[in-house]
Design an enzyme around this catalytic site. Structure first.
Site, PDB file in Angstrom:
ATOM      1  N   GLN A   1      -7.988  20.399   2.146  1.00 45.87           N
ATOM      2  CA  GLN A   1      -9.233  20.007   2.824  1.00 45.87           C
ATOM      3  C   GLN A   1      -9.425  20.730   4.155  1.00 45.87           C
ATOM      4  O   GLN A   1     -10.531  20.787   4.674  1.00 45.87           O
ATOM      5  CB  GLN A   1      -9.257  18.492   3.082  1.00 45.87           C
TER       6      GLN A   1
ATOM      7  N   HIS B   1      -5.467   9.175  -4.092  1.00 45.21           N
ATOM      8  CA  HIS B   1      -6.607  10.015  -3.707  1.00 45.21           C
ATOM      9  C   HIS B   1      -6.104  11.359  -3.161  1.00 45.21           C
ATOM     10  O   HIS B   1      -6.616  12.426  -3.537  1.00 45.21           O
ATOM     11  CB  HIS B   1      -7.431   9.255  -2.656  1.00 45.21           C
ATOM     12  N   GLU B   2      -5.081  11.303  -2.305  1.00 42.71           N
ATOM     13  CA  GLU B   2      -4.585  12.545  -1.693  1.00 42.71           C
ATOM     14  C   GLU B   2      -3.817  13.401  -2.704  1.00 42.71           C
ATOM     15  O   GLU B   2      -3.910  14.631  -2.683  1.00 42.71           O
ATOM     16  CB  GLU B   2      -3.717  12.225  -0.470  1.00 42.71           C
TER      17      GLU B   2
ATOM     18  N   CYS C   1     -14.722  10.282   0.906  1.00 40.61           N
ATOM     19  CA  CYS C   1     -13.867  11.442   1.118  1.00 40.61           C
ATOM     20  C   CYS C   1     -14.424  12.253   2.284  1.00 40.61           C
ATOM     21  O   CYS C   1     -15.637  12.461   2.365  1.00 40.61           O
ATOM     22  CB  CYS C   1     -13.842  12.295  -0.148  1.00 40.61           C
TER      23      CYS C   1
ATOM     24  N   GLY D   1      -6.870   9.432   5.239  1.00 42.32           N
ATOM     25  CA  GLY D   1      -5.949  10.379   4.635  1.00 42.32           C
ATOM     26  C   GLY D   1      -6.564  11.759   4.610  1.00 42.32           C
ATOM     27  O   GLY D   1      -7.793  11.911   4.682  1.00 42.32           O
TER      28      GLY D   1
HETATM   29 ZN    ZN Z   1     -10.615  13.028  -0.059  1.00 43.93          ZN
END
Ligand code: ZN
Length: 177
Positions: free
Chosen positions: A56, A145-146, A102, A51
């Site tokens: 990011q 998480h996203e 991550c 993901g």
């Molecule tokens: Zn992440």
């Protein structure tokens, strides 16, 4: 499509809540957003991630993509309904649990995170249609998480006890697990 560079821990954008994606009157995103989404998919594949959230890759917009069990997807301006008691995410029947990592936190840092077992993801697809995806297990954890990324949170923040201590020690020492 191009592979984008991934921001790393310490970058302030990873700690900033992302803004909603502006949509055209027809309810679709601008072409530059579609290009971004293609590049995010390519970047996820290249990095062997499951993901990726737009912050990011340096874009403070509410978009994330996923590639879980060969299922690719993307959501714009997502909401997440979570249900069930938060628990570690089971990976197999013999008590193995998911250790999250991550793409923005290098150095082999992983740890189990308490996540809601069931979620329903809603939002907008790149073509402007409505997204409605019920998910469990790994996919549900990926969505959570996203979503955290879009709110400036990292999985490190959700580690507890020994797992948290170990992760921060590794971060300080820069040692791979
Ligand atoms: Zn992440």
């Amino acid at each position: 499509m191009s592979v984008l560079s991934i921001r790393q821990l310490g970058d302030p954008l990873l700690r900033t809540a992302a803004d909603p994606v502006p949509l055209n009157p027809e309810g679709t995103p601008e072409p530059r957003v579609l290009k971004l989404i293609e590049d995010m998919h390519q970047t996820t594949v290249d990095a062997q991630g499951i993901g990726l959230a737009a912050p990011q890759v340096g874009v403070g917009l509410r978009i994330f993509t996923w590639n879980v069990n060969d299922q690719q997807g993307c959501v714009i301006n997502p909401s997440l309904d979570q249900s069930g008691e938060a628990a570690y995410v089971p990976l197999s029947e013999d008590d193995e649990v998911l250790k999250e990592g991550c793409l923005s936190i290098q150095g082999g840092i992983y740890g189990p995170v308490l996540r809601s077992p069931r979620v329903v993801l809603t939002g907008i697809a790149p073509n402007g249609s409505a997204v409605h995806i019920p998910a469990e297990g790994l996919l549900a954890a990926c969505f959570q998480h996203e979503m955290d990324h879009l709110n400036g949170r990292l999985f490190l923040d959700r580690l507890t006890g020994e797992h948290k201590k170990r992760a921060y020690r590794q971060l300080r020492e820069g040692v791979s697990a």
